[in-house]
Design an enzyme around this catalytic site. Sequence first.
Site, PDB file in Angstrom:
ATOM      1  N   ARG A  88     -13.565   3.947   6.319  1.00 33.30           N
ATOM      2  CA  ARG A  88     -12.742   2.778   6.688  1.00 33.30           C
ATOM      3  C   ARG A  88     -12.648   2.762   8.214  1.00 33.30           C
ATOM      4  O   ARG A  88     -11.819   3.468   8.801  1.00 33.30           O
ATOM      5  CB  ARG A  88     -11.309   2.875   6.105  1.00 33.30           C
ATOM      6  N   ASP A 233      -2.679  -0.549  11.601  1.00 34.79           N
ATOM      7  CA  ASP A 233      -3.821   0.303  11.238  1.00 34.79           C
ATOM      8  C   ASP A 233      -4.375   1.022  12.453  1.00 34.79           C
ATOM      9  O   ASP A 233      -4.940   2.114  12.325  1.00 34.79           O
ATOM     10  CB  ASP A 233      -4.894  -0.538  10.546  1.00 34.79           C
ATOM     11  N   ASN A 243      -3.872  -4.940  12.425  1.00 37.26           N
ATOM     12  CA  ASN A 243      -3.187  -4.827  11.132  1.00 37.26           C
ATOM     13  C   ASN A 243      -3.855  -5.796  10.152  1.00 37.26           C
ATOM     14  O   ASN A 243      -4.756  -6.549  10.536  1.00 37.26           O
ATOM     15  CB  ASN A 243      -1.688  -5.127  11.287  1.00 37.26           C
TER      16      ASN A 243
HETATM   17  O1  MRU Z   1      -6.699  -2.443   3.891  1.00 36.06           O
HETATM   18  P1  MRU Z   1      -5.471  -1.618   3.660  1.00 36.06           P
HETATM   19  O2  MRU Z   1      -4.710  -2.010   2.443  1.00 36.06           O
HETATM   20  O3  MRU Z   1      -5.761  -0.150   3.760  1.00 36.06           O
HETATM   21  O4  MRU Z   1      -4.611  -2.061   4.895  1.00 36.06           O
HETATM   22  C1  MRU Z   1      -3.681  -1.294   5.456  1.00 36.06           C
HETATM   23  C2  MRU Z   1      -2.365  -1.927   5.334  1.00 36.06           C
HETATM   24  O5  MRU Z   1      -1.737  -1.854   4.322  1.00 36.06           O
HETATM   25  C3  MRU Z   1      -1.769  -2.604   6.410  1.00 36.06           C
HETATM   26  O6  MRU Z   1      -2.536  -3.237   7.301  1.00 36.06           O
HETATM   27  C4  MRU Z   1      -0.548  -1.873   6.891  1.00 36.06           C
HETATM   28  O7  MRU Z   1       0.277  -2.778   7.469  1.00 36.06           O
HETATM   29  C5  MRU Z   1      -0.819  -0.729   7.807  1.00 36.06           C
HETATM   30  S1  MRU Z   1      -0.867   0.800   7.001  1.00 36.06           S
HETATM   31  C6  MRU Z   1       0.805   1.290   6.888  1.00 36.06           C
END
Ligand code: MRU
Length: 344
Positions: A88, A233, A243
């Site tokens: 990721r 993120d 994010n």
């Molecule tokens: O793609 P994801 O579901 O892994 O995305 C991450 C998130 O849930 C958010 O962007 C979040 O606000 C940050 S992680 C606490």
Amino acid sequence: MARPIEWLDGKLRILDQSRLPREQIFIDLDNYPDVALAIKEMRVRGAPAIGVAAAYGIALGASGIETANKDEFLAQLSQVMQAFAASRPTAGNLFQAINRMKKAARGDGVTEIKNSLINEAKRIHKGEITATKKLSQLGAELIKDGFTLLTHCNAGPLATAGYGTALGVIKAAKEQGKKVSVFATETRPLLQGARLTTWELMQEAIPVTLITDSMAGYFMYQKKIDCVIVGADRIAANGDVANKIGTYTLAVLAKESKILFYVGAPTSTIDLSLSSGDKIPIEERSPEEVTHIQGVPIAPEGIRAANPAFDITPCSYITAIITEKGIIRAPYTEGLKGTDSRFS
Ligand code: MRU
């Protein structure tokens, strides 16, 4: 509430987030390719939780290396780490965790290094629990009694393997005796808001209203929302925030509506090696996540679809960034300096 990530008898137990809220299924993972796949397929998701899972995954990968030759072992370990680095690309905590695991791969012999990696993974996990709890308590001071907050995607215990970030702040405000309520955006394409945020808030008995992503402006214009709070993120050195896709739209709407816009994140999300948000790699995921909902096609076959998983919110839209080391306001470059001693 069930723990979303747990190290049990040398295996990694995860709560499969892709099946929630309909089914609570735990999966035991005993090898690193399965952990990397679980991250890719978002069975474990949310930047801090991804970092924790990857750390345990690296420890599992190390344990599975059979050679007693240290150089050979380290060469194989490096391949394990690369598999996680490719899983990721946006999640800052993932790269911070990999860097910490690299540094922990020290010792006289292979057995010692293997043990050291398991211990470091446990420390990373414990660190996220402590950091998210602390930032939530600090952030709760910003929340006034009677506030209605809007949150996007999911930034609760599931996403953090800890207390939560955005949802952590909301939970802590409630614990402080404040009356709070929440609008949760469904968060297309994978509906983490509809599936996970509502589920977590309902378990905390925090009043929550589910809305589609496109309803946010309507409710802000109606003055039904006091504050937007989201997770992150990755955060660049100037305070720009990556994010979940749609966050930038919310930030622009919030500024236009003169609504507070807070970001909650542990310092493990901060990447001071990147000067600004345009340097943060944005993950592009399968178009099928847009053309289908939970496997059911909703668009004509063969349609072209784009699927950037994140966007960048420039720091000028952010009222404050809440971390366990304090609440940071503009100028962010100054405030963020020194918060990420563990990244590089
Ligand atoms: O793609 P994801 O579901 O892994 O995305 C991450 C998130 O849930 C958010 O962007 C979040 O606000 C940050 S992680 C606490």
